[in-house]
Design a protein around this motif. Structure first.
Motif, PDB file in Angstrom:
ATOM      1  N   THR A  47       6.485   2.286   5.091  1.00 49.48           N
ATOM      2  CA  THR A  47       5.435   1.402   4.595  1.00 49.48           C
ATOM      3  C   THR A  47       5.732   1.048   3.147  1.00 49.48           C
ATOM      4  O   THR A  47       6.323   1.817   2.410  1.00 49.48           O
ATOM      5  CB  THR A  47       4.051   2.071   4.683  1.00 49.48           C
ATOM      6  N   GLU A  48       5.327  -0.107   2.757  1.00 44.30           N
ATOM      7  CA  GLU A  48       5.567  -0.543   1.375  1.00 44.30           C
ATOM      8  C   GLU A  48       4.365  -1.328   0.882  1.00 44.30           C
ATOM      9  O   GLU A  48       3.528  -1.783   1.670  1.00 44.30           O
ATOM     10  CB  GLU A  48       6.822  -1.418   1.309  1.00 44.30           C
ATOM     11  N   TYR A  84       0.258  -3.338   8.493  1.00 41.59           N
ATOM     12  CA  TYR A  84       0.923  -2.071   8.806  1.00 41.59           C
ATOM     13  C   TYR A  84       1.719  -1.565   7.616  1.00 41.59           C
ATOM     14  O   TYR A  84       1.725  -0.376   7.306  1.00 41.59           O
ATOM     15  CB  TYR A  84       1.829  -2.261  10.026  1.00 41.59           C
ATOM     16  N   LYS A  85       2.391  -2.516   6.953  1.00 38.02           N
ATOM     17  CA  LYS A  85       3.208  -2.113   5.794  1.00 38.02           C
ATOM     18  C   LYS A  85       2.329  -1.576   4.662  1.00 38.02           C
ATOM     19  O   LYS A  85       2.772  -0.748   3.875  1.00 38.02           O
ATOM     20  CB  LYS A  85       4.021  -3.306   5.303  1.00 38.02           C
ATOM     21  N   ALA A  86       1.124  -2.091   4.587  1.00 39.86           N
ATOM     22  CA  ALA A  86       0.252  -1.696   3.469  1.00 39.86           C
ATOM     23  C   ALA A  86      -0.840  -0.722   3.912  1.00 39.86           C
ATOM     24  O   ALA A  86      -1.812  -0.506   3.192  1.00 39.86           O
ATOM     25  CB  ALA A  86      -0.370  -2.939   2.859  1.00 39.86           C
ATOM     26  N   ILE A  87      -0.656  -0.116   5.083  1.00 42.43           N
ATOM     27  CA  ILE A  87      -1.739   0.695   5.675  1.00 42.43           C
ATOM     28  C   ILE A  87      -2.144   1.865   4.772  1.00 42.43           C
ATOM     29  O   ILE A  87      -3.283   2.337   4.819  1.00 42.43           O
ATOM     30  CB  ILE A  87      -1.343   1.190   7.095  1.00 42.43           C
ATOM     31  N   ASP A  88      -1.211   2.322   3.932  1.00 44.56           N
ATOM     32  CA  ASP A  88      -1.530   3.440   3.044  1.00 44.56           C
ATOM     33  C   ASP A  88      -2.624   3.097   2.046  1.00 44.56           C
ATOM     34  O   ASP A  88      -3.272   3.982   1.503  1.00 44.56           O
ATOM     35  CB  ASP A  88      -0.274   3.881   2.282  1.00 44.56           C
ATOM     36  N   ARG A  89      -2.782   1.799   1.812  1.00 43.28           N
ATOM     37  CA  ARG A  89      -3.776   1.394   0.832  1.00 43.28           C
ATOM     38  C   ARG A  89      -5.177   1.316   1.404  1.00 43.28           C
ATOM     39  O   ARG A  89      -6.147   1.061   0.684  1.00 43.28           O
ATOM     40  CB  ARG A  89      -3.396   0.032   0.246  1.00 43.28           C
ATOM     41  N   TRP A 112     -10.707  -5.992   6.120  1.00 44.35           N
ATOM     42  CA  TRP A 112      -9.476  -5.966   5.337  1.00 44.35           C
ATOM     43  C   TRP A 112      -8.395  -6.789   6.033  1.00 44.35           C
ATOM     44  O   TRP A 112      -7.717  -7.615   5.419  1.00 44.35           O
ATOM     45  CB  TRP A 112      -9.036  -4.506   5.167  1.00 44.35           C
TER      46      TRP A 112
END
Lengths: 405, 202
Positions: free
Chosen positions: A78-79, B77-82, B92
């Motif tokens: 993830t980025e 998906y790429k920014a799911i950590d946020r 969102w």
């Protein structure tokens, strides 16, 4: 206003997206106009139809599409991605941030004296060079403190005197008629006039009218001056007040660690000489209410309710005023476009406190009519709310309805 | 009083339903944050229909919608950590998609104004639904989408933001960079148009 005006406004009325004064005008018109009512009904039907007809049906397309997306997810790493639509959009936010800090600095410089004063009062006398002197009476805090003790004694005395007189009254004795009426006048001051003064006067050193009591005194502090600055919870405020009272009555020292206070007070607990009641903003009234009521033996919820109602009314006009200006001028004038996020957030804060104020009124009140009115107000909350606010309103509504049952 | 009673039941059932899906969603988001692709696949299946409907309302083109929806999920998906799992996932996600669609809308609006479109009157545009037809089993649904399709883009965007995303006038205005008063009048015209076109479906 003619009929076509209302026909044009009905679409926005249907969304409850009109300034409050227009909502009211349209609502009144609807009561008398059949055609507009029918039109409004059509909008409601249209809403239902859109909800039904826009639903996409089941199809194998969805599964195919989902697997396609899953394949496109690619590597599991993830980025951080930029989801903003355009670069200039980011600029606006940067400008907004700069504008916000300028606004904050301006605010601070304008209200410097308001902001700095309480900070000084948090400090112990050792940290503040001159001994604090009351601006009105010219007394130092030590003399004020004596008066504070006197006040307590006097209040108790007049109460006893009245009870005493009542007792004598019951036995047909009326020799203390004059004394008794004086005592009653005093009590009225303590219980009715003084609390009003505390609330209405911004000055934290209110002056009392002279008492018709034996002592030939001219001016006195109106009520117990107790330091309450920076106390967040009602319960704490009351406890703090009691402990301060106990201290000044010489009932022994109470450790400041026993109850939670704000940080500066923990470091340097305020000396009893620095007792002053400070009402800085309207929201503080509600926090202070239990303490004031407690010190004056008033019904806590009665006073709190009254303060809440005042708060509700002033919030209502503030929000309406903001909404009207915003609507009339098309969001905000161009010159202050960058300040819009700031204005929006303060608007939201007003809505937030409106919701909780109305909810608390409903919770505290014993009047079915008033509870119902709170429910009705929250249900048809006349302003736009965020999803979070909506959730809270629903939660409040449920609780109020439970109370009503 | 009767009114209050009805409302209570409604609110209660909605809250219960919301709570269950919220919890489910939260678990899926948390699993996705731990790199579970399958969990994210479930999130896609949960939300893709609603997102597709909204973006289609904005763009009015099947192919463009498909691209934007796919792109939005990939970016999400790429920014799911946020993401904070405590909050609902869809708002969102739809913000990402909406922002992706934004540039397309701008392009469309420019094209429209080049065509000499006026604020009043509706352009009889192509009402062919194309691949969307396979997602509409009902004749009346096809008619609904044809009507939406035939609205000029400036009305359709306001309509979609209001009806599919439940945004208020101020939010729509700041998104499309138009004053709330214009949102009001565009929405009024869009509704008037739909009421005329779909009178018999009410």
């Amino acid at each position: 206003m003619d009929h076509s005006y209302f026909i044009d406004r009905l679409s926005a009325y249907h969304d409850r997206d009109l300034p409050p004064y227009e909502l009211e005008v349209v609502r009144e018109h609807l009561e008398s106009c059949e055609e507009c009512r029918k039109q409004l009904e059509k909008y409601q039907q249209l809403d239902e139809m859109i909800e039904k007809k826009s639903r996409l049906d089941e199809s194998d397309y969805w599964e195919k599409s989902a697997s396609k997306i899953e394949q496109a997810l690619g590597s599991t790493a993830t980025e951080v991605v930029d989801i903003k639509p355009t670069k200039s959009f980011g600029m606006v936010w940067k400008l907004a941030a700069v504008a916000a800090s300028i606004a904050a600095l301006t605010f601070i410089s304008l209200h410097r004296s308001d902001i700095e004063e309480p900070v000084l009062e948090h400090m112990s006398p050792a940290m503040v060079a001159p001994v604090p002197v009351d601006e009105i009476t010219g007394r130092t805090d030590d003399t004020l403190n004596q008066l504070f003790d006197e006040f307590d004694t006097k209040k108790e005395a007049s109460k006893e005197l009245r009870d005493d007189s009542n007792l004598k009254d019951a036995f047909g004795e009326d020799e203390d008629a004059e004394k008794r009426s004086l005592a009653e006048a005093e009590l009225e001051f303590f219980e009715v006039i003084a609390p009003k003064k505390i609330v209405s006067e911004k000055s934290h050193r209110a002056q009392a009218p002279s008492f018709a009591a034996p002592e030939p005194t001219d001016t006195k502090p109106a009520e117990p001056q107790v330091k309450l600055e920076g106390i967040a919870v009602d319960g704490d405020a009351v406890r703090y007040l009691k402990e301060e009272k106990a201290k000044s009555a010489g009932l022994g020292e109470v450790s400041s660690e026993q109850f939670s206070l704000s940080a500066p007070q923990k470091v340097a607990p305020p000396p009893k000489a620095a007792q002053s009641l400070k009402v800085t903003a309207q929201k503080d009234f509600v926090k202070l209410a239990p303490a004031i009521a407690d010190s004056l033996f008033l019904d806590e919820s009665f006073l709190k309710l009254r303060l809440l109602r005042d708060q509700r009314d002033s919030l209502r006009s503030a929000i309406a005023d903001y909404g009207t200006r915003r609507y009339r001028e098309g969001v905000v004038p161009d010159s202050v476009e960058v300040l819009k996020p700031l204005a929006d957030s303060s608007y939201n804060v007003m809505l937030d406190s409106m919701i909780s104020t109305v909810y608390q009124i409903g919770l505290l009140s014993n009047d079915t009519l008033e509870i119902n009115r709170s429910i009705k107000f929250l249900r048809n909350f006349p302003w736009n709310t965020t999803g979070e606010q909506r959730d809270r309103i629903n939660d409040h509504l449920e609780k109020l309805r439970l109370k009503l049952d | 009083m009767i009114n209050i009673g009805n409302n209570r039941e409604e609110t209660a059932s909605v809250t219960v339903e919301n709570k269950e899906t919220r919890q489910q969603e939260r678990r899926l988001v948390e699993a996705s944050q731990n790199g579970d692709k399958k969990a994210f696949g479930l999130l896609i299946r949960m939300h893709q229909k609603r997102l597709f409907r909204f973006i289609y309302g904005l763009l009015g083109s099947f192919d463009m919608t498909e691209d934007v929806v796919q792109d939005a999920f990939v970016r999400a998906y790429k920014a799911i950590d946020r993401v904070n799992p405590e909050y609902a996932f869809y708002p969102w996600l739809s913000t990402i998609a909406r922002n992706l669609a934004y540039n397309q809308i701008r392009k469309e609006e420019k094209k429209d104004s080049l065509d000499g479109m006026q604020e009043t009157g509706f352009d009889p545009r192509s009402t062919e639904l194309g691949p969307l037809e396979s997602l509409l089993n009902d004749e009346s649904k096809k008619r609904f989408y044809e009507a939406v399709q035939s609205m000029p883009v400036k009305y359709r965007t306001v309509f979609a933001l209001r009806h599919f995303e439940d945004m208020d006038y101020a939010a729509i205005g700041s998104y499309l960079k138009i004053p709330p008063g214009t949102v009001d009048s565009r929405l009024y015209r869009a509704r008037k148009f739909l009421l005329e076109q779909l009178k018999d479906l009410l």
